[in-house]
Design an enzyme around this catalytic site. Structure first.
Site, PDB file in Angstrom:
ATOM      1  N   SER A  11     144.489  56.213 -38.318  1.00 31.22           N
ATOM      2  CA  SER A  11     145.541  55.518 -39.068  1.00 31.22           C
ATOM      3  C   SER A  11     146.896  55.306 -38.307  1.00 31.22           C
ATOM      4  O   SER A  11     147.029  56.270 -37.542  1.00 31.22           O
ATOM      5  CB  SER A  11     145.757  55.662 -40.299  1.00 31.22           C
ATOM      6  OG  SER A  11     146.353  57.059 -40.419  1.00 31.22           O
ATOM      7  N   GLY A  12     147.838  54.386 -38.625  1.00 32.51           N
ATOM      8  CA  GLY A  12     149.075  54.269 -38.064  1.00 32.51           C
ATOM      9  C   GLY A  12     149.594  54.384 -36.492  1.00 32.51           C
ATOM     10  O   GLY A  12     148.583  53.643 -35.772  1.00 32.51           O
ATOM     11  N   ILE A  13     149.985  55.186 -36.022  1.00 31.69           N
ATOM     12  CA  ILE A  13     150.520  55.237 -34.488  1.00 31.69           C
ATOM     13  C   ILE A  13     149.220  55.815 -33.773  1.00 31.69           C
ATOM     14  O   ILE A  13     148.948  54.897 -32.757  1.00 31.69           O
ATOM     15  CB  ILE A  13     151.586  56.243 -34.218  1.00 31.69           C
ATOM     16  CG1 ILE A  13     152.828  55.739 -35.050  1.00 31.69           C
ATOM     17  CG2 ILE A  13     151.981  56.286 -32.850  1.00 31.69           C
ATOM     18  CD1 ILE A  13     153.967  56.820 -34.872  1.00 31.69           C
ATOM     19  N   GLY A  14     148.498  56.655 -34.337  1.00 34.17           N
ATOM     20  CA  GLY A  14     147.345  56.930 -33.851  1.00 34.17           C
ATOM     21  C   GLY A  14     146.283  56.046 -33.313  1.00 34.17           C
ATOM     22  O   GLY A  14     145.733  55.711 -32.411  1.00 34.17           O
ATOM     23  N   TYR A  17     159.923  69.200 -41.985  1.00 32.29           N
ATOM     24  CA  TYR A  17     159.117  68.395 -40.859  1.00 32.29           C
ATOM     25  C   TYR A  17     159.922  68.360 -39.587  1.00 32.29           C
ATOM     26  O   TYR A  17     159.479  68.582 -38.551  1.00 32.29           O
ATOM     27  CB  TYR A  17     159.209  66.795 -41.391  1.00 32.29           C
ATOM     28  CG  TYR A  17     158.741  65.819 -40.616  1.00 32.29           C
ATOM     29  CD1 TYR A  17     157.571  65.922 -40.007  1.00 32.29           C
ATOM     30  CD2 TYR A  17     159.565  64.867 -40.080  1.00 32.29           C
ATOM     31  CE1 TYR A  17     156.962  64.999 -39.017  1.00 32.29           C
ATOM     32  CE2 TYR A  17     159.099  63.834 -39.187  1.00 32.29           C
ATOM     33  CZ  TYR A  17     157.764  64.026 -38.601  1.00 32.29           C
ATOM     34  OH  TYR A  17     157.387  62.984 -37.747  1.00 32.29           O
ATOM     35  N   THR A  76     144.933  62.639 -31.274  1.00 32.03           N
ATOM     36  CA  THR A  76     144.836  63.349 -32.812  1.00 32.03           C
ATOM     37  C   THR A  76     145.330  62.457 -33.798  1.00 32.03           C
ATOM     38  O   THR A  76     146.245  61.778 -33.568  1.00 32.03           O
ATOM     39  CB  THR A  76     145.343  64.761 -32.759  1.00 32.03           C
ATOM     40  OG1 THR A  76     146.958  64.505 -32.795  1.00 32.03           O
ATOM     41  CG2 THR A  76     144.879  65.615 -31.885  1.00 32.03           C
ATOM     42  N   GLY A  77     144.896  62.448 -34.908  1.00 32.57           N
ATOM     43  CA  GLY A  77     145.363  61.567 -35.934  1.00 32.57           C
ATOM     44  C   GLY A  77     145.236  60.178 -35.633  1.00 32.57           C
ATOM     45  O   GLY A  77     146.040  59.286 -35.652  1.00 32.57           O
ATOM     46  N   ALA A  78     144.042  59.720 -34.912  1.00 29.35           N
ATOM     47  CA  ALA A  78     143.610  58.378 -34.572  1.00 29.35           C
ATOM     48  C   ALA A  78     142.929  57.455 -35.576  1.00 29.35           C
ATOM     49  O   ALA A  78     142.473  56.313 -35.047  1.00 29.35           O
ATOM     50  CB  ALA A  78     142.768  58.621 -33.152  1.00 29.35           C
ATOM     51  N   SER A 114     160.107  63.305 -33.567  1.00 30.03           N
ATOM     52  CA  SER A 114     161.000  62.557 -34.424  1.00 30.03           C
ATOM     53  C   SER A 114     162.438  62.314 -34.144  1.00 30.03           C
ATOM     54  O   SER A 114     162.940  63.236 -33.575  1.00 30.03           O
ATOM     55  CB  SER A 114     160.838  63.294 -36.050  1.00 30.03           C
ATOM     56  OG  SER A 114     161.722  62.450 -36.695  1.00 30.03           O
TER      57      SER A 114
END
Length: 661
Positions: free
Chosen positions: A387-390, A528, A383-385, A515
């Site tokens: 940008s960034g880590i994804g 968060y 998921t969230g693929a 985190s």
């Protein structure tokens, strides 16, 4: 001088052959025909040809070692020293195999030595022949052995009895201690004795800084000796006059306790040492039947098995933790007096033993640790693929051949990422989804299962972070609602959706991107951190329920990563952060290794500090909180922080690398 050896190509044997060849003799080695190729490499190692080392084909378990009549006749009257080393040295080998090799094989060797009229028979026994005798076991003791319940102990004892009662050739018996690698090179050929604990030491080293003391066991005294001492002593004693009929303990006369041995190897492996060692005798007041009953409780047995399996320690090894036997070696000391042959102290050669194990014997060296070997053809959801880590993780999984399922809110970005990954040969399936919407999560799960049947790996990466002090959040309760909605409820919805098929297949892995703030209790990140903490707690509970169903969870307490999520906080441009690619490496390693948790040592230390000295941890975090300014609560993350980052801020952030401020 002519020598005949069984087990001459084995670990002790290959060193002994080298010593015998140095005396100018000819060596005959019993071996099976299918192992002939192995001898060529050994001849090269010894620097000799087939005129010095001759193969004698046969079988340890057959009459007269299976040596044909012509060869046996040619050897008759020609063998000065017959060394019988062949045996099963594996504590986990089945009883039948140990019976056949250790007992029947010894009887065949004794008979063959008699048939070829050998002048001397040298039997390499073991301190195991004493069983679990409580007290000092002398070299002239044999029948006094006790507690021979384990097949290895029993067969080593009986094989020695065969020599004592049936050997018609003058014999000498050698009982080595637990043989480890060469004291100069560390060379060893298998995991045995103290080596079983090396993986545990290695895992502790990877988890804790070397200076953190740990708690361990004291245990009994284990008699550890390097192979070069055993071979040098055996070679010397074998060639002495008037020593037939005697037994020699090739042992350390001043052995270490289990806890001392572990600490020596902890130091050699740069791992934390056990500052406190518990002596099991402290619990001697507990009646034996109660201790045994506790051991046999199903939860205790499952827990013990899980820990031992994870560390690669055979259950039988536990029998030797409180090893009760000490060995007197006065005959050996007399025979070696003045030769300089003695057992070196373990501290002097432990580093080379550890180094050789880590370079050549560590079981992880023989596992497929590649991402390709782990995920090729497997359905992996991220998921969230976009940008960034994804995105960085998706690129690595696509390259490794995974059936890659990616989800994100924005269709245009999904299409762009999909096209890019497919252009590189990736098998990519993209589905638009807002993971903060529970109905969309359900549709996503149904679509993925309808199209792909199941999910092997779920990476819950999509998340929302808000950096804002509580004093600026009194009228912003929605900050807590929206972080919880995506970071917790969205992830749990996906886990609950994919879990039934994972449980049905008894296979599945969930990776949650959490985190470091969960470990440090980071100020300004209460919304968060609370949402990530909730997901961590849920995963621990789920893992407890599904531990025996092979559905596993990994929590990655990710340090600060330079992604679009942190871009509005300009002060992060001046502090140390991971790149998305470095963060993706943590994720892929988690997919390969399936650890319970991935965290930095600083994160773990912070968690320990909060557990042991919460006020101190609170003061440290408050210091950081006061040192760094807030961001604007306005839309777009408009900054109200100072235009320049101070030297003190940079220094503090460097020391507290990866922590959110």
């Amino acid at each position: 001088m002519n020598y005949f050896l069984t087990g001459g190509t084995g670990f002790i044997g290959r060193f002994l052959v080298e010593k015998l060849l140095a005396k100018g003799g000819t060596v005959h080695l019993l071996m099976r025909e299918q192992s002939a190729g192995k001898l060529d490499a050994l001849r090269e190692r010894w620097g000799v040809d087939d005129s010095r080392v001759k193969a004698v084909f046969g079988d340890l378990t057959r009459e007269n070692l299976g040596i044909d009549a012509k060869t046996l006749k040619a050897l008759t009257g020609k063998v000065d020293h017959f060394f019988h080393l062949a045996a099963v040295y594996d504590m986990d080998a089945d009883e039948a195999a140990q019976q056949a090799t250790n007992i029947d094989g010894t009887r065949a060797a004794v008979n063959a030595a008699g048939a070829m009229k050998a002048k001397h028979f040298h039997h390499v026994s073991s301190i195991a022949a004493a069983g679990l005798f409580k007290g000092i076991f002398r070299e002239d003791m044999f029948e006094e052995a006790e507690k021979l319940d384990h097949p290895y102990l029993m067969t080593k004892h009986i094989s020695e009895k065969v020599v004592r009662e049936e050997c018609k050739v003058p014999f000498r018996i050698y009982r080595p201690g637990m043989v480890v690698g060469h004291s100069e090179t560390g060379e060893m050929d298998k995991i045995d004795g103290p080596y079983y604990f090396f993986k545990m030491i290695q895992k502790i080293r990877r988890t804790l800084p070397q200076w953190v003391p740990t708690i361990g066991v004291e245990g009994g005294r284990l008699n550890v000796v390097p192979v070069d001492f055993v071979v040098n002593a055996m070679d010397h004693i074998a060639h002495l006059e008037d020593e037939d009929g005697k037994c020699f303990h090739l042992v350390d006369s001043d052995p270490y306790k289990v806890g001392e041995i572990l600490n020596i190897f902890c130091e050699a492996g740069h791992a934390p040492k056990m500052g406190m060692r518990i002596d099991s005798r402290m619990f001697g007041f507990v009646p034996p039947f109660i201790r045994q009953s506790l051991k046999n409780l199903p939860p205790i047995k499952r827990l013990t098995s899980a820990v031992l399996d994870d560390m690669g320690i055979p259950r039988s090894v536990l029998s030797f933790i409180n090893y009760p036997t000490r060995f007197d070696a006065r005959e050996t000391e007399r025979a070696l007096k003045g030769t300089g042959i003695e057992v070196p102290r373990l501290e002097s050669y432990a580093p080379v033993i550890w180094d050789f194990w880590e370079r050549h014997l560590d079981p992880d060296l023989f596992r497929d640790h590649t991402l390709k070997g782990t995920v090729e053809g497997k359905v992996c959801v991220i998921t969230g693929a976009t940008s960034g880590i994804g995105l960085a993780t998706a690129e690595k999984l696509a390259e490794a051949g995974a059936v890659l399922v990616i989800g994100a809110r924005t269709k245009s970005k999904l299409d762009e990422v999909t096209a890019s990954l497919e252009a590189k040969g990736g098998n990519v399936h993209a589905y638009q989804c807002d993971f903060s919407d529970m109905e969309e999560c359900d549709r996503f799960v149904k679509t993925v299962l309808d199209n792909h049947g199941h999910v092997d790996v779920l990476v819950n990466n999509a998340g929302r972070s808000i950096r804002r002090s509580l004093s600026l959040s009194f009228d912003r309760f929605h900050d807590f609602e929206r972080t919880m909605q995506l970071n917790y409820f969205g992830s749990v919805r996906l886990i609950m959706g994919f879990a039934p098929s994972m449980l049905e297949r008894n296979r599945g892995h969930v990776v949650n991107i959490s985190s470091i703030g969960v470990l440090t209790n980071a100020p300004r990140f209460s919304a968060y951190v609370a949402s990530k903490s909730a997901l961590d707690a849920f995963s621990r509970c789920a893992a407890s329920e599904w531990s025996d169903r092979n559905v596993t969870f990994t929590t990655i307490n990710m340090p600060l990563v330079k992604t679009p999520m942190i871009a509005p906080t300009k002060i992060y441009d001046s502090v140390p952060t991971l790149s998305p690619e470095e963060a993706a490496d943590l994720v892929t390693n988690a997919i390969i290794e399936r650890p319970k948790r991935v965290a930095t040592r600083l994160g773990i230390f912070a968690q320990v500090l909060h557990a042991l000295a919460p006020k101190m941890g609170e003061i440290v975090m408050n210091t950081g909180y006061r040192m760094f300014p807030d961001s604007s609560p306005g839309v777009g993350g408009k900054s109200i922080e100072r235009p320049k980052v101070s030297t003190e801020q940079v220094a503090f952030a460097a020391v507290m690398r990866g922590i959110h401020w």
